[in-house]
Design a protein around this motif. Structure first.
Motif, PDB file in Angstrom:
ATOM      1  N   ARG A 218       5.716   0.769  15.618  1.00 35.10           N
ATOM      2  CA  ARG A 218       7.036   0.410  15.077  1.00 35.10           C
ATOM      3  C   ARG A 218       6.994  -0.125  13.647  1.00 35.10           C
ATOM      4  O   ARG A 218       7.980  -0.641  13.151  1.00 35.10           O
ATOM      5  N   PHE A 219       5.867   0.009  12.951  1.00 33.24           N
ATOM      6  CA  PHE A 219       5.785  -0.514  11.591  1.00 33.24           C
ATOM      7  C   PHE A 219       6.846   0.097  10.681  1.00 33.24           C
ATOM      8  O   PHE A 219       7.586  -0.611   9.997  1.00 33.24           O
ATOM      9  N   VAL A 220       6.940   1.415  10.651  1.00 31.80           N
ATOM     10  CA  VAL A 220       7.885   2.082   9.754  1.00 31.80           C
ATOM     11  C   VAL A 220       9.318   1.732  10.156  1.00 31.80           C
ATOM     12  O   VAL A 220      10.141   1.376   9.303  1.00 31.80           O
ATOM     13  N   GLN A 221       9.616   1.803  11.446  1.00 28.84           N
ATOM     14  CA  GLN A 221      10.962   1.470  11.916  1.00 28.84           C
ATOM     15  C   GLN A 221      11.324   0.032  11.547  1.00 28.84           C
ATOM     16  O   GLN A 221      12.416  -0.233  11.048  1.00 28.84           O
ATOM     17  N   TRP A 222      10.413  -0.904  11.772  1.00 30.32           N
ATOM     18  CA  TRP A 222      10.643  -2.306  11.421  1.00 30.32           C
ATOM     19  C   TRP A 222      10.895  -2.442   9.920  1.00 30.32           C
ATOM     20  O   TRP A 222      11.789  -3.174   9.490  1.00 30.32           O
ATOM     21  N   SER A 223      10.098  -1.743   9.115  1.00 30.84           N
ATOM     22  CA  SER A 223      10.226  -1.822   7.653  1.00 30.84           C
ATOM     23  C   SER A 223      11.575  -1.299   7.182  1.00 30.84           C
ATOM     24  O   SER A 223      12.212  -1.895   6.306  1.00 30.84           O
ATOM     25  N   VAL A 224      12.027  -0.194   7.755  1.00 28.79           N
ATOM     26  CA  VAL A 224      13.322   0.381   7.398  1.00 28.79           C
ATOM     27  C   VAL A 224      14.450  -0.540   7.855  1.00 28.79           C
ATOM     28  O   VAL A 224      15.378  -0.835   7.095  1.00 28.79           O
ATOM     29  N   GLU A 225      14.372  -1.013   9.103  1.00 27.62           N
ATOM     30  CA  GLU A 225      15.424  -1.893   9.646  1.00 27.62           C
ATOM     31  C   GLU A 225      15.570  -3.173   8.848  1.00 27.62           C
ATOM     32  O   GLU A 225      16.660  -3.742   8.760  1.00 27.62           O
ATOM     33  N   ASN A 226      14.475  -3.640   8.235  1.00 26.87           N
ATOM     34  CA  ASN A 226      14.519  -4.876   7.453  1.00 26.87           C
ATOM     35  C   ASN A 226      14.710  -4.622   5.952  1.00 26.87           C
ATOM     36  O   ASN A 226      14.563  -5.545   5.151  1.00 26.87           O
ATOM     37  N   GLY A 227      15.030  -3.373   5.590  1.00 29.87           N
ATOM     38  CA  GLY A 227      15.304  -3.044   4.195  1.00 29.87           C
ATOM     39  C   GLY A 227      14.089  -3.078   3.297  1.00 29.87           C
ATOM     40  O   GLY A 227      14.212  -3.210   2.081  1.00 29.87           O
ATOM     41  N   LEU A 228      12.900  -2.947   3.885  1.00 29.87           N
ATOM     42  CA  LEU A 228      11.670  -3.026   3.110  1.00 29.87           C
ATOM     43  C   LEU A 228      11.166  -1.651   2.675  1.00 29.87           C
ATOM     44  O   LEU A 228      10.390  -1.537   1.734  1.00 29.87           O
ATOM     45  N   LEU A 229      11.583  -0.629   3.380  1.00 30.19           N
ATOM     46  CA  LEU A 229      11.306   0.764   3.039  1.00 30.19           C
ATOM     47  C   LEU A 229      12.598   1.548   3.180  1.00 30.19           C
ATOM     48  O   LEU A 229      13.419   1.233   4.032  1.00 30.19           O
ATOM     49  N   GLU A 230      12.729   2.575   2.357  1.00 32.00           N
ATOM     50  CA  GLU A 230      13.885   3.468   2.465  1.00 32.00           C
ATOM     51  C   GLU A 230      13.715   4.367   3.683  1.00 32.00           C
ATOM     52  O   GLU A 230      12.598   4.786   3.992  1.00 32.00           O
TER      53      GLU A 230
ATOM     54  N   ALA B  95       0.832  -1.210   0.000  1.00 34.54           N
ATOM     55  CA  ALA B  95       0.000   0.000   0.000  1.00 34.54           C
ATOM     56  C   ALA B  95       0.865   1.258   0.000  1.00 34.54           C
ATOM     57  O   ALA B  95       0.542   2.241  -0.666  1.00 34.54           O
ATOM     58  N   VAL B  96       1.973   1.212   0.722  1.00 36.92           N
ATOM     59  CA  VAL B  96       2.889   2.360   0.764  1.00 36.92           C
ATOM     60  C   VAL B  96       3.629   2.498  -0.557  1.00 36.92           C
ATOM     61  O   VAL B  96       3.635   3.570  -1.181  1.00 36.92           O
ATOM     62  N   ARG B  97       4.241   1.417  -1.008  1.00 34.87           N
ATOM     63  CA  ARG B  97       5.105   1.474  -2.192  1.00 34.87           C
ATOM     64  C   ARG B  97       4.330   1.600  -3.502  1.00 34.87           C
ATOM     65  O   ARG B  97       4.731   2.340  -4.391  1.00 34.87           O
ATOM     66  N   ASP B  98       3.244   0.862  -3.638  1.00 37.59           N
ATOM     67  CA  ASP B  98       2.551   0.784  -4.924  1.00 37.59           C
ATOM     68  C   ASP B  98       1.329   1.681  -5.038  1.00 37.59           C
ATOM     69  O   ASP B  98       0.875   1.972  -6.137  1.00 37.59           O
ATOM     70  N   HIS B  99       0.765   2.078  -3.898  1.00 35.14           N
ATOM     71  CA  HIS B  99      -0.485   2.839  -3.925  1.00 35.14           C
ATOM     72  C   HIS B  99      -0.372   4.198  -3.241  1.00 35.14           C
ATOM     73  O   HIS B  99      -1.374   4.885  -3.073  1.00 35.14           O
ATOM     74  N   GLY B 100       0.839   4.560  -2.828  1.00 33.56           N
ATOM     75  CA  GLY B 100       1.062   5.885  -2.265  1.00 33.56           C
ATOM     76  C   GLY B 100       0.459   6.121  -0.893  1.00 33.56           C
ATOM     77  O   GLY B 100       0.260   7.274  -0.497  1.00 33.56           O
ATOM     78  N   LEU B 101       0.162   5.063  -0.154  1.00 31.22           N
ATOM     79  CA  LEU B 101      -0.360   5.241   1.191  1.00 31.22           C
ATOM     80  C   LEU B 101       0.708   5.912   2.050  1.00 31.22           C
ATOM     81  O   LEU B 101       1.842   5.428   2.114  1.00 31.22           O
ATOM     82  N   PRO B 102       0.395   7.028   2.684  1.00 36.45           N
ATOM     83  CA  PRO B 102       1.393   7.690   3.540  1.00 36.45           C
ATOM     84  C   PRO B 102       1.854   6.758   4.667  1.00 36.45           C
ATOM     85  O   PRO B 102       1.072   5.960   5.188  1.00 36.45           O
ATOM     86  N   ARG B 103       3.110   6.897   5.043  1.00 35.22           N
ATOM     87  CA  ARG B 103       3.677   6.032   6.075  1.00 35.22           C
ATOM     88  C   ARG B 103       2.935   6.153   7.399  1.00 35.22           C
ATOM     89  O   ARG B 103       2.768   5.156   8.102  1.00 35.22           O
ATOM     90  N   ASP B 104       2.499   7.361   7.744  1.00 36.65           N
ATOM     91  CA  ASP B 104       1.782   7.505   9.015  1.00 36.65           C
ATOM     92  C   ASP B 104       0.435   6.790   8.965  1.00 36.65           C
ATOM     93  O   ASP B 104      -0.014   6.221   9.960  1.00 36.65           O
ATOM     94  N   THR B 105      -0.209   6.767   7.813  1.00 35.89           N
ATOM     95  CA  THR B 105      -1.467   6.028   7.672  1.00 35.89           C
ATOM     96  C   THR B 105      -1.192   4.528   7.728  1.00 35.89           C
ATOM     97  O   THR B 105      -1.933   3.779   8.383  1.00 35.89           O
ATOM     98  N   ALA B 106      -0.135   4.085   7.064  1.00 33.76           N
ATOM     99  CA  ALA B 106       0.239   2.665   7.109  1.00 33.76           C
ATOM    100  C   ALA B 106       0.523   2.246   8.545  1.00 33.76           C
ATOM    101  O   ALA B 106       0.120   1.155   8.978  1.00 33.76           O
ATOM    102  N   SER B 107       1.189   3.111   9.281  1.00 38.30           N
ATOM    103  CA  SER B 107       1.466   2.820  10.683  1.00 38.30           C
ATOM    104  C   SER B 107       0.175   2.731  11.491  1.00 38.30           C
ATOM    105  O   SER B 107       0.028   1.854  12.355  1.00 38.30           O
ATOM    106  N   ALA B 108      -0.788   3.600  11.189  1.00 39.80           N
ATOM    107  CA  ALA B 108      -2.088   3.550  11.865  1.00 39.80           C
ATOM    108  C   ALA B 108      -2.820   2.250  11.539  1.00 39.80           C
ATOM    109  O   ALA B 108      -3.445   1.644  12.420  1.00 39.80           O
ATOM    110  N   VAL B 109      -2.738   1.812  10.289  1.00 40.21           N
ATOM    111  CA  VAL B 109      -3.356   0.536   9.894  1.00 40.21           C
ATOM    112  C   VAL B 109      -2.731  -0.597  10.702  1.00 40.21           C
ATOM    113  O   VAL B 109      -3.437  -1.420  11.295  1.00 40.21           O
TER     114      VAL B 109
END
Length: 187
Positions: free
Chosen positions: A173-185, A142-156
């Protein structure tokens, strides 16, 4: 996409149930826009039985009239795969993990991607070479392909956790986890 239909996603009860319970079933429909969304008949049965005591499941059942297609486990190869997964995963009550067995059987035989988070089902799928996607991956899509803002993704993600769904990170910790695992920049 260039006119070709993407591989189907076959959902287990858990992700559908918790997206509905958390109020994000519409977002899940958006995330899956490019994929036919299927559930095996055994998952529909689970949803209908559960809707008696969990009204949010009625929204998922209603979605089978719109964007979720029910696919019976009917042909020989799917029935054989279903029996194999049942031998591996179904509990002594004869019901636990039945939905996962249906999802994996269809994903293996169509082919399609199984949308499951249950560890035992994921392990069985990996051993069988079944394509897998988990709920955290759907939120990342949803973040990468559909432009869902990271704060909304974190709320989800937080809402799913609040609904008692298990994800590989804690609330907030969704965004932090995603970055730490190389899934988001990192931003």
């Amino acid at each position: 996409m260039s006119g070709e239909v993407a591989e189907p996603w076959i959902f287990d009860t858990g992700p559908l149930s918790h997206f509905a319970k958390a109020g994000w079933l519409g977002l899940l429909k958006l995330i899956a826009t490019d994929h036919p969304v299927l559930i095996p008949d055994v998952v529909l049965d689970e949803l209908k039985r559960g809707a008696v005591s969990h009204p949010h499941l009625s929204m998922v059942v209603a979605a089978t009239e719109d964007w979720i297609r029910v696919h019976p486990i009917a042909d020989r190869s799917a029935l054989v795969a279903f029996a194999n997964y049942t031998a591996l995963l179904v509990g002594t009550d004869g019901v636990k993990n039945l939905g996962e067995c249906g999802v994996l059987a269809l994903a293996e035989t169509l082919p399609a991607t199984a949308i499951v988070d249950d560890r035992a089902a994921r392990n069985a799928a990996s051993r069988s070479g079944v394509q897998l996607r988990g709920t955290a991956g759907l939120i990342l899509d949803a973040v990468r392909d559909h432009g869902l803002p990271r704060d909304t993704a974190s709320a989800v993600a937080d809402d799913l956790l609040t609904s008692q769904y298990r994800l590989p990170f804690e609330r907030g910790r969704f965004v932090q986890w995603s970055v730490e695992n190389g899934l988001l920049e990192d931003e």
